[in-house]
Motif scaffolding. Structure first.
Motif, PDB file in Angstrom:
ATOM      1  N   ALA A  33       0.571  -1.222  -0.136  1.00  0.00           N
ATOM      2  CA  ALA A  33       0.301  -0.049  -0.023  1.00  0.00           C
ATOM      3  C   ALA A  33       0.797   1.175  -0.189  1.00  0.00           C
ATOM      4  CB  ALA A  33      -0.994  -0.277   1.251  1.00  0.00           C
ATOM      5  N   THR A  34       1.959   0.873   0.366  1.00  0.00           N
ATOM      6  CA  THR A  34       2.995   1.982   0.072  1.00  0.00           C
ATOM      7  C   THR A  34       3.210   2.687  -1.275  1.00  0.00           C
ATOM      8  OG1 THR A  34       4.006   1.185   2.146  1.00  0.00           O
ATOM      9  CG2 THR A  34       5.402   2.521   0.907  1.00  0.00           C
ATOM     10  N   SER A  35       3.181   4.133  -1.064  1.00  0.00           N
ATOM     11  CA  SER A  35       3.498   4.276  -2.181  1.00  0.00           C
ATOM     12  C   SER A  35       4.221   5.540  -3.453  1.00  0.00           C
ATOM     13  CB  SER A  35       2.151   6.294  -2.731  1.00  0.00           C
ATOM     14  OG  SER A  35       2.434   6.960  -1.427  1.00  0.00           O
ATOM     15  N   LYS A  36       5.309   6.246  -1.794  1.00  0.00           N
ATOM     16  CA  LYS A  36       6.471   6.466  -2.064  1.00  0.00           C
ATOM     17  C   LYS A  36       6.776   6.810  -0.768  1.00  0.00           C
ATOM     18  CE  LYS A  36       8.030   8.307  -6.079  1.00  0.00           C
ATOM     19  NZ  LYS A  36       7.876   9.481  -7.398  1.00  0.00           N
ATOM     20  N   ALA A  47      11.768   4.199  -2.236  1.00  0.00           N
ATOM     21  CA  ALA A  47      11.403   3.803  -2.527  1.00  0.00           C
ATOM     22  C   ALA A  47      10.331   3.832  -2.901  1.00  0.00           C
ATOM     23  CB  ALA A  47      11.022   2.209  -1.398  1.00  0.00           C
ATOM     24  N   GLU A  48       9.821   3.313  -3.745  1.00  0.00           N
ATOM     25  CA  GLU A  48       8.212   3.696  -4.657  1.00  0.00           C
ATOM     26  C   GLU A  48       7.669   1.968  -5.293  1.00  0.00           C
ATOM     27  OE1 GLU A  48       6.916   5.463  -8.615  1.00  0.00           O
ATOM     28  OE2 GLU A  48       8.930   5.227  -8.488  1.00  0.00           O
ATOM     29  N   SER A  49       5.873   2.420  -4.743  1.00  0.00           N
ATOM     30  CA  SER A  49       5.406   0.848  -5.056  1.00  0.00           C
ATOM     31  C   SER A  49       5.154   0.931  -6.397  1.00  0.00           C
ATOM     32  CB  SER A  49       4.391   1.431  -4.088  1.00  0.00           C
ATOM     33  OG  SER A  49       3.490  -0.080  -4.078  1.00  0.00           O
ATOM     34  N   LEU A  54       7.799  -4.105  -4.140  1.00  0.00           N
ATOM     35  CA  LEU A  54       8.820  -2.987  -3.226  1.00  0.00           C
ATOM     36  C   LEU A  54       9.447  -1.852  -4.137  1.00  0.00           C
ATOM     37  CD1 LEU A  54       7.598   0.196  -1.473  1.00  0.00           C
ATOM     38  CD2 LEU A  54       9.375  -1.301   0.024  1.00  0.00           C
ATOM     39  N   LYS A  55       9.777  -1.749  -5.423  1.00  0.00           N
ATOM     40  CA  LYS A  55      10.899  -0.766  -6.303  1.00  0.00           C
ATOM     41  C   LYS A  55      11.937   0.131  -4.867  1.00  0.00           C
ATOM     42  CE  LYS A  55      12.671   0.616 -10.200  1.00  0.00           C
ATOM     43  NZ  LYS A  55      11.840   1.548 -11.045  1.00  0.00           N
ATOM     44  N   LYS A  57      15.145   2.431  -4.399  1.00  0.00           N
ATOM     45  CA  LYS A  57      16.122   3.036  -4.445  1.00  0.00           C
ATOM     46  C   LYS A  57      16.926   3.941  -3.598  1.00  0.00           C
ATOM     47  CE  LYS A  57      12.572   5.065  -7.774  1.00  0.00           C
ATOM     48  NZ  LYS A  57      11.873   6.257  -8.812  1.00  0.00           N
ATOM     49  N   SER A  58      17.129   2.234  -2.717  1.00  0.00           N
ATOM     50  CA  SER A  58      18.084   3.051  -1.845  1.00  0.00           C
ATOM     51  C   SER A  58      18.913   1.506  -1.589  1.00  0.00           C
ATOM     52  CB  SER A  58      17.966   3.948  -0.689  1.00  0.00           C
ATOM     53  OG  SER A  58      16.421   2.861  -0.055  1.00  0.00           O
ATOM     54  N   LYS A  59      19.603   1.890  -0.345  1.00  0.00           N
ATOM     55  CA  LYS A  59      20.816   0.579  -0.171  1.00  0.00           C
ATOM     56  C   LYS A  59      19.668  -0.100   1.148  1.00  0.00           C
ATOM     57  CE  LYS A  59      25.268  -1.693   0.836  1.00  0.00           C
ATOM     58  NZ  LYS A  59      26.571  -0.875   1.565  1.00  0.00           N
ATOM     59  N   VAL A  60      19.481  -1.445   1.158  1.00  0.00           N
ATOM     60  CA  VAL A  60      19.022  -1.607   1.847  1.00  0.00           C
ATOM     61  C   VAL A  60      19.687  -2.212   2.547  1.00  0.00           C
ATOM     62  CG1 VAL A  60      17.857  -4.020   3.003  1.00  0.00           C
ATOM     63  CG2 VAL A  60      17.228  -3.110   0.783  1.00  0.00           C
TER      64      VAL A  60
END
Ligand SMILES: [Zn+2]
Length: 65
Positions: A33-36, A47-49, A54-55, A57-60
């Protein structure tokens, strides 16, 4: 017998990520449900949903359950 009720729901996960822009560490929520998710410091997208995924864009750094 209905076994379906014994299948646990997927666990909600929290990811600790590091912003590639400023190095800020932030915990984000990996629910579909998270959008951005933006960095709280520099507002870079972390990150972007995309649909159900979940895509990132940062390092986990770590995954918290
Ligand atoms: Zn940042």
């Amino acid at each position: 017998m209905d076994y379906a009720k014994y299948i646990p729901h997927p666990k909600t996960k929290f990811l600790r990520v590091k912003c590639s822009g400023c190095g800020n560490e932030q915990i984000i929520f990996s629910a579909p449900a998270t959008s951005k998710v933006k960095c709280l410091v520099c507002e870079k997208d972390l990150a972007e949903s995309t649909g159900s995924k979940l895509k990132l864009k940062s390092k986990v750094i770590s995954i918290l359950e």
